[in-house]
Design a protein around this motif. Structure first.
Motif, PDB file in Angstrom:
ATOM      1  N   LEU A 363      43.130 -27.191  -2.969  1.00 25.41           N
ATOM      2  CA  LEU A 363      43.660 -26.885  -4.309  1.00 25.41           C
ATOM      3  C   LEU A 363      43.144 -25.515  -4.762  1.00 25.41           C
ATOM      4  N   SER A 364      42.125 -25.016  -4.079  1.00 29.87           N
ATOM      5  CA  SER A 364      41.549 -23.707  -4.426  1.00 29.87           C
ATOM      6  C   SER A 364      42.576 -22.582  -4.296  1.00 29.87           C
ATOM      7  N   HIS A 365      43.664 -22.807  -3.534  1.00 30.71           N
ATOM      8  CA  HIS A 365      44.696 -21.767  -3.386  1.00 30.71           C
ATOM      9  C   HIS A 365      45.481 -21.558  -4.670  1.00 30.71           C
ATOM     10  N   ASP A 366      45.427 -22.517  -5.573  1.00 32.14           N
ATOM     11  CA  ASP A 366      46.232 -22.416  -6.807  1.00 32.14           C
ATOM     12  C   ASP A 366      45.356 -22.707  -8.030  1.00 32.14           C
ATOM     13  N   PRO A 367      44.630 -21.716  -8.540  1.00 30.11           N
ATOM     14  CA  PRO A 367      43.752 -21.942  -9.698  1.00 30.11           C
ATOM     15  C   PRO A 367      44.501 -22.429 -10.937  1.00 30.11           C
ATOM     16  N   ILE A 368      45.777 -22.037 -11.054  1.00 29.43           N
ATOM     17  CA  ILE A 368      46.542 -22.458 -12.238  1.00 29.43           C
ATOM     18  C   ILE A 368      46.767 -23.968 -12.209  1.00 29.43           C
ATOM     19  N   LEU A 369      47.140 -24.488 -11.027  1.00 30.83           N
ATOM     20  CA  LEU A 369      47.303 -25.939 -10.909  1.00 30.83           C
ATOM     21  C   LEU A 369      45.961 -26.638 -11.127  1.00 30.83           C
ATOM     22  N   PHE A 370      44.889 -26.044 -10.604  1.00 25.59           N
ATOM     23  CA  PHE A 370      43.535 -26.570 -10.815  1.00 25.59           C
ATOM     24  C   PHE A 370      43.277 -26.740 -12.312  1.00 25.59           C
ATOM     25  N   ALA A 371      43.582 -25.690 -13.070  1.00 24.92           N
ATOM     26  CA  ALA A 371      43.355 -25.732 -14.526  1.00 24.92           C
ATOM     27  C   ALA A 371      44.230 -26.799 -15.182  1.00 24.92           C
ATOM     28  N   LYS A 372      45.461 -26.935 -14.694  1.00 30.13           N
ATOM     29  CA  LYS A 372      46.365 -27.938 -15.282  1.00 30.13           C
ATOM     30  C   LYS A 372      45.828 -29.354 -15.065  1.00 30.13           C
ATOM     31  N   ILE A 373      45.377 -29.627 -13.836  1.00 35.63           N
ATOM     32  CA  ILE A 373      44.852 -30.967 -13.532  1.00 35.63           C
ATOM     33  C   ILE A 373      43.614 -31.259 -14.383  1.00 35.63           C
ATOM     34  N   VAL A 374      42.749 -30.249 -14.503  1.00 33.11           N
ATOM     35  CA  VAL A 374      41.527 -30.415 -15.310  1.00 33.11           C
ATOM     36  C   VAL A 374      41.887 -30.680 -16.768  1.00 33.11           C
ATOM     37  N   ARG A 375      42.857 -29.952 -17.280  1.00 33.57           N
ATOM     38  CA  ARG A 375      43.253 -30.126 -18.692  1.00 33.57           C
ATOM     39  C   ARG A 375      43.911 -31.489 -18.906  1.00 33.57           C
ATOM     40  N   LEU A 376      44.666 -31.926 -17.909  1.00 33.44           N
ATOM     41  CA  LEU A 376      45.240 -33.278 -18.007  1.00 33.44           C
ATOM     42  C   LEU A 376      44.123 -34.321 -18.049  1.00 33.44           C
ATOM     43  N   GLY A 377      43.114 -34.123 -17.223  1.00 29.42           N
ATOM     44  CA  GLY A 377      41.963 -35.033 -17.232  1.00 29.42           C
ATOM     45  C   GLY A 377      41.257 -35.031 -18.562  1.00 29.42           C
ATOM     46  N   LYS A 378      41.088 -33.845 -19.134  1.00 30.34           N
ATOM     47  CA  LYS A 378      40.428 -33.717 -20.439  1.00 30.34           C
ATOM     48  C   LYS A 378      41.234 -34.447 -21.516  1.00 30.34           C
ATOM     49  N   SER A 379      42.557 -34.252 -21.477  1.00 28.07           N
ATOM     50  CA  SER A 379      43.426 -34.904 -22.460  1.00 28.07           C
ATOM     51  C   SER A 379      43.385 -36.425 -22.308  1.00 28.07           C
ATOM     52  N   PHE A 380      43.371 -36.884 -21.053  1.00 30.86           N
ATOM     53  CA  PHE A 380      43.289 -38.323 -20.808  1.00 30.86           C
ATOM     54  C   PHE A 380      41.977 -38.889 -21.348  1.00 30.86           C
ATOM     55  N   MET A 381      40.864 -38.199 -21.097  1.00 31.22           N
ATOM     56  CA  MET A 381      39.559 -38.684 -21.543  1.00 31.22           C
ATOM     57  C   MET A 381      39.505 -38.805 -23.067  1.00 31.22           C
ATOM     58  N   LYS A 382      40.129 -37.857 -23.749  1.00 36.01           N
ATOM     59  CA  LYS A 382      40.139 -37.930 -25.218  1.00 36.01           C
ATOM     60  C   LYS A 382      40.932 -39.139 -25.689  1.00 36.01           C
TER      61      LYS A 382
END
Length: 1154
Positions: A363-382
């Motif tokens: 996933l390191s090849h696509d930092p933008i997708l990395f950020a999207k997945i992380v933000r989705l995780g953050k939103s889910f946790m909230k």
């Protein structure tokens, strides 16, 4: 019924023919003839053709259905050969070229309209006599050239009625054509194969066999990659000569130039499948290969990332886009067979999580997708944390575990492969900080200890990180902290666990690295700081490391280095403390007290609270004042700006409910250390562990007392009887914890009473203070009754016991000298600032304002303490008459006072040692009924051997300080008759009963006069000398060490008599000679004391100057002195020469020689 069903499904001719087949194998001639006749008879109902199908040629010949069996057999062979072995050829001369022209024209024109029907009509009419296989080949060729027109060609091929196998073989031949050594398969061919697979026009298992390389070759290649990665890692860890390093680098560069990756048709097809969104077939191909082999190729990883982008886009837009962020919208895939986009978090489990797991670290090849997945995780946790309904939360738990798995298998490994991406690190921390530290630390543990071994790329990255870390650490000094810190920061953004592991290993060896390392960590991200905390805890908990040195008498230096690092790092940077505090708590629960060193360092650095028994007199005096005076003059290191760090420490303790458990565990462990850790370990180490446990308890309790609000403290600390009886806390520790609570409560109640009834007169304030004390302390008086046997309270009142344990030095005296000293220092600082011409004006102003504000605070604090002390003394004056009952004897009263009050508290802390001495003096000054001062001092000085022998090293320092304060008072009374007459002359504490030895007088009470007191003082000095010499002569390590420490502490006031000093000097000199080679620490102590003792010789006086040896005679007949009704029959002395122990009769003659 079964036969009926058979008849319904089969006609009679079929049944008969089947019977013929079963019976046609008869060999006997007569039976065969009967069979032939039967079949011949049935010819009317069984068709000839069916019999020819099923019967053998000989039978058919005998029935007359064929002429010759041999010719029939030959004909069958020819037909079969023609059907199965001859290739059907079309006569190319009969084909009309116009048909191909028409076909190519139809396929080559603009395909925006729907031309499928016409083309099929042309092809299927048969009027051009075209070879169907060649037609299919042309369609595929044109499709390959115009691969973007799937919507045209797919229906066309569907309507072209060919077998799936034929289509698959044709594609296979095309792939075979490109399998030459230097051949390269075009991407369009991969695309049409993927499209045909997606629409189920061909089967993957049929096409897969036509593709190269073989699966076995792929497995071998993967194993080779892992082996190469390990070899590279091994090379990086080996020590190489510089020339060898350059040769290796040149070889690597040449290999990189020469190596061209071979054409991998399976990966090409996989990429095409991912591009069109056919995840099902793509997953099947990846399952045939080793884990992460496919996605280790950049093209595959990017294709899979692109597919994930399209799937998560709707959910990301709805739930996870940050405020103010703009992004380009992504168009969904046109194919109906592709995966549906995710609209909710539940949809992620339909395929997204699986895809991410296949993607892994790539996933390191696509930092933008990395950020999207992380933000989705953050939103889910909230959403998860805000969800109140339990059933919904239970359903979300599975998603939570999926997100944790993704963090472990995908996000953290991908971060390792990203080169120095601080933004992604911070983005990931925004997600991780929503997890409790237990989840985070588990993820870091997996990342550090397992992830790097699972992927060839990560094996190389780990080795490169260690190599780079070595390079930086070799050059790190105090002078180049900033550039080195930047390099450490860059390296830590991607691989913090590996970097910190190496840095910590270096710090454990070289403690001089601590300061530059701590200063260089300022460029880390929030995630890196959290990882650092985990790495420190893991290093502390390393089971392979021994926490003691090989001599088993001292704590290992690596543990001390890590503890120092903890204190410095956690103070300077905003790192969460919960994990470290819980680790210390768990260690205490397990009965291990070594790690209290960490807590001690953390509290000292973060709160500025230092714990040491090596305080100077000035520091000790400052410690009896308010908080500001303590901070300014009470510690060796002036630790400033601790407000934020101490607040963080307090919040961590309160949020995780660790404040009271830590205190209780330390108090219990302190007493348990002798039993749980004393059996196997050296006595010296056990004493150190006991001291460490005790000192940390005092330090930690002091931190809680000064930082917790009244409400927080009262809410967490239970009453003293609960602490002692239910929680098994030792009495001294229980009162130490409760004391601030009583002080808080009394002040709160006092303020409440002042507000309720306004009156400014001092007398009114005092009465209100006393009323507040009575209200708060009354329950305490009742609670302490359960702490001891009822017999104790025959002599001591619970009120006296509670008063002694609840007061501190702050309540008894104001350290005016200490306040004046600190104020004068500040005035000197202001003067120095004014005289400093180099300092900028704005800085001058700022510093002067700071010093002036501190000065005002100190003066205000002094005034406040003075008022407080006056109130306390007034309260004690009113209470004193009810303190001591003395129902038995004064001797019993003093015994219980010393046993339950003085001795436990005088070794608790340096301040408590001073407090005990001052409290005895205060009780004397208050003229407390039933308190014999003389007896109390006599019991303290008469035999110190047992007390000294039972002390630890730090306790002996505190006990020495207590004796020093007691001797200071005795020396003051001894040195001046006027002082003695003023402070002791008419005081009940110096009342003695002289018992005449003749028949002409009775017993009568009298005050001890000044000269007799001087005799008594000499006796006490003699007793101290006798005890000291005894301890020095035992040869026991503990006895010798402790008595030398005590003697060093009391040196200002003892020895004062020349012959006693000489006796001590002689014995100490002998110790120096004996211990020089055997026990160096005792030798150092003895040499230190010997030197100081020689320096004090000028202040010593001969015995006849210390007291008159010719004693004045009170009565012609020698008598004995008693201070109570009993006499134990010890050697008697003349009445004027002794005071004796209370209830124990006379004492030894003070003139005895040693």
């Amino acid at each position: 019924m079964h036969l009926h069903a058979v008849v319904k499904t089969k006609t009679i001719p079929h049944i008969l023919s089947d019977i013929y087949i079963e019976t046609g194998c008869l060999e006997e001639k007569h039976k065969r003839d009967h069979f032939t006749q039967l079949v011949g008879t049935c010819l009317i109902c069984v068709p000839d053709g069916m019999l020819k199908e099923r019967l053998d040629p000989e039978t058919l010949e005998s029935l007359g259905l064929i002429k010759q069996a041999q010719q029939f057999n030959q004909k069958i062979v020819k037909i079969k050969t023609k059907l199965f072995y001859k290739q059907q050829k079309f006569n190319l001369l009969r084909e009309e070229n116009e048909g191909y022209a028409k076909l190519i024209t139809e396929l080559g024109q603009d395909l925006s309209g729907n031309l499928t029907t016409d083309a099929v009509h042309v092809l299927s009419s048969g009027c051009f006599n075209l070879d169907p296989n060649r037609v299919l080949d042309i369609i595929l060729e044109v499709y390959e050239c115009r691969s973007e027109h799937d919507e045209f060609f797919i229906p066309l091929i569907k309507s072209y009625m060919c077998e799936h196998q034929t289509l698959c073989h044709m594609l296979g031949f095309k792939f075979k054509f490109h399998q030459e050594p230097n051949g390269e398969t075009p991407s369009s061919l991969y695309h049409i194969a993927a499209a045909l697979l997606q629409h189920n026009l061909i089967a993957l298992e049929d096409l897969y066999v036509h593709l190269l390389p073989l699966d076995s070759s792929i497995v071998e290649e993967h194993k080779r990659e892992i082996l190469e990665a390990k070899q590279i890692a091994r090379k990086l860890t080996m020590v190489l000569v510089p020339s060898e390093k350059t040769e290796d680098k040149e070889k690597e560069k040449e290999e990189e130039k020469n190596e061209k990756p071979p054409d991998n048709q399976k990966l090409g097809l996989l990429e095409a499948l991912l591009r069109i969104g056919d995840w099902q077939h793509a997953q099947s191909i990846m399952d045939q290969m080793p884990a992460f082999y496919a996605t280790s190729h950049k093209a595959i990883a990017i294709a899979l990332c692109q597919l994930l982008h399209l799937i998560v886009e709707p959910l990301y837009r709805r739930a996870a886009v940050p405020k103010g962020a703009k992004g380009s919208l992504m168009m969904p895939l046109w194919s109906k067979q592709a995966l549906r986009p995710a609209e909710s978090f539940d949809d992620l489990s339909r395929g997204v999580f699986t895809m991410l797991c296949y993607l892994g670290p790539h996933l390191s090849h696509d930092p933008i997708l990395f950020a999207k997945i992380v933000r989705l995780g953050k939103s889910f946790m909230k959403e998860y944390q805000s969800e109140s309904r339990q059933d919904t939360k239970d359903r979300m738990d599975s998603l939570l575990s999926c997100f944790l798995s993704i963090a472990d298998q995908v996000l953290l490994p991908s971060l390792s492969l990203m080169e120095c991406n601080a933004c992604m690190s911070e983005e990931l921390w925004g997600f991780f900080k929503l997890f409790p530290y237990q989840h985070r630390y588990r993820l870091y543990g997996q990342w550090k200890n397992e992830t790097y071994g699972n992927h060839p790329l990560l094996v190389k990255i780990k080795a490169q990180t260690v190599d780079r870390a070595k390079y930086i650490m070799k050059r790190l000094t105090k002078e180049n902290v900033k550039p080195s810190g930047r390099q450490i920061g860059k390296l830590s953004h991607s691989n913090p666990t590996i970097l910190f592991d190496y840095i910590l290993s270096q710090i454990q060896w070289y403690d001089n690295l601590i300061t530059p390392v701590v200063d260089s960590l300022k460029y880390l991200t929030s995630l890196n700081y959290d990882v650092l905390a985990y790495c420190i805890i893991e290093a502390l908990a390393n089971p392979e490391k021994e926490k003691m040195k090989h001599d088993d008498t001292t704590i290992s230096s690596w543990l001390q280095s890590l503890a120092s690092l903890c204190g410095a790092v956690f103070r300077k940077y905003p790192i969460e403390l919960a994990g470290l505090l819980q680790y210390v708590t768990n260690q205490l629960k397990a009965g291990k007290s070594f790690d209290l060193l960490i807590l001690k360092e953390v509290v000292q650095k973060m709160a500025g609270i230092e714990i040491t028994d090596e305080m100077t007199v000035e520091q000790l005096e400052a410690m009896t004042g308010g908080e500001q005076l303590k901070a300014e003059g009470g510690y060796f290191g002036q630790i400033r700006n601790t407000k934020k760090s101490s607040q963080r420490l307090k919040d961590a303790l309160l949020d995780h409910e660790l404040a009271l458990p830590l205190c209780l565990l330390m108090a219990q462990q302190r007493n348990g250390v002798v039993f749980s850790e004393g059996g196997e370990k050296h006595l010296k180490l056990v004493g150190k562990l006991y001291d460490q446990c005790h000192d940390t308890l005092v330090q930690f309790g002091g931190f809680l007392a000064s930082n917790l609000s009244t409400e927080d403290y009262i809410k967490r600390v239970p009453s003293v009887d609960v602490l002692c009886n239910q929680l098994h806390t030792p009495h001294d520790a229980a009162f130490f914890l409760s004391r601030p609570m009583y002080a808080h409560q009394i002040l709160s109640k006092y303020d409440e009473l002042k507000k309720a009834e306004k009156g400014n007169r001092q007398q009114q304030k005092v009465h209100k203070y006393i009323a507040a004390c009575e209200q708060i302390m009354a329950p305490v008086h009742e609670a302490v009754v359960s702490l001891h046997l009822p017999k104790v309270w025959d002599d001591l009142r619970p009120q006296f016991y509670a008063t002694f344990w609840s007061l501190t030095m702050y309540d008894l005296a104001v350290p005016h000298n200490a306040y004046d000293r600190e104020v004068n220092k500040l005035k000197m600082q202001i003067k120095a600032i004014d005289e400093n011409t180099e300092m900028p004006l704005n800085k001058k102003k700022k510093e002067k304002e700071r010093c002036t504000a501190l000065q005002d605070k100190l003066q205000e604090e002094e005034k406040k303490q003075l008022e407080h002390v006056q109130r306390v003394l007034h309260r004690l004056k009113l209470e004193k008459d009810n303190w001591l009952l003395a129902k038995s004897t004064k001797n019993e009263t003093i015994t219980k006072f010393l046993q339950l009050c003085i001795f436990p508290r005088c070794v608790f802390s340096a301040i408590d040692a001073v407090y005990c001495a001052r409290f005895v003096e205060l009780v004397h000054q208050q003229k407390t009924p039933n308190f014999c001062t003389l007896l109390c001092y006599d019991r303290v000085f008469s035999d110190i051997i047992y007390t000294v022998a039972s002390c630890t090293e730090n306790e002996s320092r505190r006990y020495g300080r207590f004796l020093c304060c007691m001797l200071e008072t005795v020396t003051r009374w001894h040195s001046d008759r006027a002082v003695y007459e003023k402070e002791c002359g008419n005081y009940p504490g110096f009342l003695t009963i002289f018992r005449a030895s003749g028949f002409d007088g009775g017993n009568k009470a009298d005050q001890l006069d000044y000269e007799n007191f001087r005799h008594v003082a000499h006796k006490w000095h003699y007793k101290l000398t006798k005890a000291s010499v005894h301890c020095l002569e035992t040869g026991e390590y503990t006895h010798i060490r402790n008595i030398l420490i005590v003697l060093t502490k009391i040196l200002p006031w003892y020895p004062k008599v020349l012959n006693l000093g000489q006796a001590l000097e002689c014995r100490v000199h002998k110790i120096c000679q004996e211990e020089k080679e055997k026990r160096p620490d005792l030798y150092a102590l003895a040499m230190g004391y010997s030197g100081q003792l020689k320096g004090r010789k000028v202040h010593m006086v001969p015995e006849n100057e210390f007291h008159h040896k010719e004693q004045p005679v009170r009565s012609a007949t020698p008598g004995t002195l008693q201070n109570g009704p009993g006499n134990t029959g010890k050697p008697a002395v003349t009445a004027a020469a002794s005071t004796g122990k209370a209830e124990e009769g006379a004492v030894e003659d003070s003139g005895d020689s040693i």
